[in-house]
Design a protein around this motif. Structure first.
Motif, short mmCIF file in Angstrom:
data_model
loop_
_atom_site.label_atom_id
_atom_site.label_comp_id
_atom_site.label_asym_id
_atom_site.label_seq_id
_atom_site.Cartn_x
_atom_site.Cartn_y
_atom_site.Cartn_z
N MET A 1 66.12 19.89 3.03
CA MET A 1 64.78 20.40 2.72
C MET A 1 64.42 20.21 1.25
SD MET A 1 65.19 24.48 2.61
CE MET A 1 66.19 25.27 1.37
N GLN A 2 65.41 20.15 0.36
CA GLN A 2 65.10 20.00 -1.07
C GLN A 2 64.50 18.64 -1.40
OE1 GLN A 2 67.98 21.16 0.15
NE2 GLN A 2 68.70 22.94 -0.99
N GLU A 3 64.63 17.69 -0.48
CA GLU A 3 64.05 16.35 -0.73
C GLU A 3 62.78 16.13 0.10
OE1 GLU A 3 66.70 13.03 -0.77
OE2 GLU A 3 68.28 14.15 -1.80
N GLY A 4 62.34 17.16 0.81
CA GLY A 4 61.07 17.12 1.52
C GLY A 4 60.93 15.93 2.45
N VAL A 5 59.77 15.27 2.35
CA VAL A 5 59.45 14.19 3.28
C VAL A 5 60.37 12.97 3.05
CG1 VAL A 5 57.67 13.02 1.91
CG2 VAL A 5 57.49 13.05 4.40
N LEU A 6 60.92 12.86 1.83
CA LEU A 6 61.86 11.75 1.58
C LEU A 6 63.09 11.88 2.47
CD1 LEU A 6 61.65 11.67 -2.31
CD2 LEU A 6 60.69 10.01 -0.71
N ALA A 7 63.50 13.12 2.73
CA ALA A 7 64.63 13.34 3.63
C ALA A 7 64.26 12.97 5.07
CB ALA A 7 65.08 14.80 3.57
N LEU A 8 63.04 13.35 5.48
CA LEU A 8 62.60 13.03 6.84
C LEU A 8 62.49 11.52 7.06
CD1 LEU A 8 59.89 15.78 7.42
CD2 LEU A 8 62.24 15.74 8.24
N MET A 9 62.13 10.80 5.98
CA MET A 9 62.01 9.33 6.10
C MET A 9 63.34 8.68 6.44
SD MET A 9 59.50 8.44 2.95
CE MET A 9 60.03 6.74 2.84
N GLN A 10 64.44 9.35 6.12
CA GLN A 10 65.77 8.77 6.40
C GLN A 10 66.03 8.68 7.91
OE1 GLN A 10 66.95 7.51 3.64
NE2 GLN A 10 65.25 8.59 2.65
N MET A 11 65.34 9.51 8.69
CA MET A 11 65.48 9.43 10.15
C MET A 11 65.03 8.04 10.62
SD MET A 11 63.98 13.20 11.09
CE MET A 11 64.12 13.04 12.86
N ALA A 12 63.83 7.64 10.16
CA ALA A 12 63.29 6.32 10.56
C ALA A 12 64.16 5.20 9.99
CB ALA A 12 61.86 6.19 10.07
N LYS A 13 64.62 5.39 8.74
CA LYS A 13 65.41 4.35 8.07
C LYS A 13 66.72 4.08 8.81
CE LYS A 13 67.12 3.56 3.40
NZ LYS A 13 67.06 4.20 2.07
N SER A 14 67.37 5.16 9.23
CA SER A 14 68.66 4.99 9.93
C SER A 14 68.44 4.29 11.28
CB SER A 14 69.34 6.35 10.12
OG SER A 14 68.56 7.20 10.91
N ILE A 15 67.31 4.57 11.93
CA ILE A 15 67.03 3.94 13.22
C ILE A 15 66.75 2.44 13.05
CG2 ILE A 15 65.39 3.89 15.16
CD1 ILE A 15 65.15 6.95 14.79
N VAL A 16 66.01 2.09 11.97
CA VAL A 16 65.75 0.67 11.69
C VAL A 16 67.07 -0.06 11.44
CG1 VAL A 16 64.69 -0.91 10.02
CG2 VAL A 16 63.41 1.05 10.85
N ALA A 17 67.98 0.61 10.69
CA ALA A 17 69.29 0.00 10.40
C ALA A 17 70.04 -0.27 11.70
CB ALA A 17 70.10 0.92 9.50
N LEU A 18 69.95 0.67 12.65
CA LEU A 18 70.64 0.49 13.93
C LEU A 18 70.00 -0.62 14.77
CD1 LEU A 18 71.49 4.11 15.08
CD2 LEU A 18 73.01 2.37 14.18
N ASP A 19 68.70 -0.81 14.59
CA ASP A 19 68.01 -1.87 15.31
C ASP A 19 68.54 -3.23 14.88
OD1 ASP A 19 66.05 -2.65 17.21
OD2 ASP A 19 64.81 -3.37 15.56
N GLU A 20 68.80 -3.36 13.56
CA GLU A 20 69.36 -4.62 13.06
C GLU A 20 70.77 -4.85 13.62
OE1 GLU A 20 69.03 -4.68 8.80
OE2 GLU A 20 66.87 -4.39 8.94
N LEU A 21 71.50 -3.75 13.74
CA LEU A 21 72.86 -3.84 14.31
C LEU A 21 72.77 -4.30 15.78
CD1 LEU A 21 75.81 -2.87 13.31
CD2 LEU A 21 75.43 -1.00 14.90
N ALA A 22 71.80 -3.73 16.51
CA ALA A 22 71.65 -4.07 17.93
C ALA A 22 71.23 -5.54 18.08
CB ALA A 22 70.61 -3.15 18.57
N GLN A 23 70.34 -6.00 17.17
CA GLN A 23 69.90 -7.40 17.25
C GLN A 23 71.06 -8.37 16.98
OE1 GLN A 23 66.39 -8.16 14.93
NE2 GLN A 23 65.22 -6.62 16.03
N ALA A 24 72.03 -7.91 16.20
CA ALA A 24 73.21 -8.75 15.93
C ALA A 24 74.23 -8.64 17.07
CB ALA A 24 73.85 -8.33 14.61
#
Ligand SMILES: [Zn+2]
Length: 334
Positions: free
Chosen positions: A172-195
């Motif tokens: 919570m101390q990083e506010g919306v920047l922390a919430l953005m990591q949810m999307a970021k981690s999913i994008v990273a997994l998408d690249e893994l899946a494409q490989a």
């Protein structure tokens, strides 16, 4: 009001407190089992992977202990270890955020996740292990970035990605920047899946909030440790909100297994063997073989096209016309 004597223990009233049986758990004592009250020495705990030898209760483990355990003590190479939390919002609750981070770092961890490349029983992989002791394992921008880099390294090295989660959710101390990591981690997994690389999840106690609502629930195969709480909101929050009593096993790994949310509940002591076995099953053929297979298929396709062209006279004429013009060196401008 009259003063009443408050008796807290029947044993004490009867003078039996002194011989009350096994050693009682002391506050802050991390070597007494909260379930069966057995007590262990530090070396016994380490040897048994921080699992109670009597009842199987799984004690918390730090990320470093997990990586040492999975690598069998053979060592690991950290990814993104230089990253540190910033304080862009200059957040202050009871204490400034920077001071909270410093206090957590003083206990030995540099963030709530450590990513590393290592070998589990001889099988190379990348592991991202979370640490609940660092600000409740909360996911801030460093956790998201280290996770994304772990996925990138897994793709570069053509190895599976494994994650062990233990988190209270977004920081919570990083506010919306922390919430953005949810999307970021999913994008990273998408690249893994494409490989075409597998993502294996191990849910440890507790896996809740934004971590469960993002990458932790996306494993190709999902294991959970016995007794782990796996839920978006913990039972206390839900009971306070709905004012309804929840079942005692709400969100526990065993119940999640019964409902099909996890593939297996695995004893921590058995994790290296199970993960190595899983990687063996999911292993891809070496890249050279895959390429030669692709070139074989392409060759077969060309031969088939040539046979089809011979079978159809009209196509053959056009085909011949084109091949003659190209052999005569006439290159069309288009
Ligand atoms: Zn126990």
């Amino acid at each position: 009001m009259s003063r009443h004597q408050i008796s807290v223990s029947i044993d004490r009233l009867r003078g039996k407190r002194a011989d009350a049986g096994p050693t009682r758990r002391m506050p802050g004592d991390d070597r007494s089992c909260p379930k069966c009250e057995s007590h262990f020495r530090a070396d016994e705990m380490e040897r048994n992977c921080y699992v109670c030898a009597v009842c199987g209760y799984h004690f918390p483990m730090t990320a470093r202990q997990r990586l040492d355990h999975l690598s069998g003590g053979a060592g690991w190479e950290e990814i993104g270890g230089e990253l540190r939390a910033a304080d862009p919002l200059r957040f202050i609750d009871l204490q400034p955020y920077t001071e909270r981070v410093q206090a957590a770092e003083a206990k030995g961890a540099t963030e709530a996740i450590i990513a590393a490349s290592l070998e589990i029983e001889g099988r190379p992989c990348v592991v991202a292990a979370m640490d609940f002791a660092f600000l409740g394992g909360s996911m801030g921008s460093v956790v998201g970035e280290r996770f994304a880099r772990a996925a990138e390294v897994a793709v570069a090295q053509n190895v599976p990605l494994i994650s062990i989660t233990s988190s209270g959710g977004a920081r919570m101390q990083e506010g919306v920047l922390a919430l953005m990591q949810m999307a970021k981690s999913i994008v990273a997994l998408d690249e893994l899946a494409q490989a075409g690389l597998p993502f294996l999840m191990v849910l440890a106690h507790p896996t809740t909030g934004g971590v469960w609502a993002s990458f932790a629930s996306l494993g190709d195969v999902t294991y959970a440790e016995p007794g782990a709480l796996i839920a978006f909101s913990g039972p206390r929050v839900i009971e306070q909100t709905t004012r309804e009593k929840l079942p005692a096993d709400f969100g526990l790994a065993e119940r999640q297994y019964d409902h099909g949310h996890v593939d297996a509940v695995v004893d921590r002591r058995d994790l290296p063997r199970r993960l190595a076995h899983l990687m063996m099953i999911l292993e891809q053929p070496p890249r050279d073989e895959a390429q030669s297979l692709a070139s074989q298929l392409a060759q077969n396709g060309t031969e088939r096209a040539a046979r089809m062209a011979q079978a159809l006279p009209s196509l053959t004429r056009r085909f011949r016309g084109q091949s003659e013009s190209s052999s005569a060196g006439e290159v069309s401008g288009s």
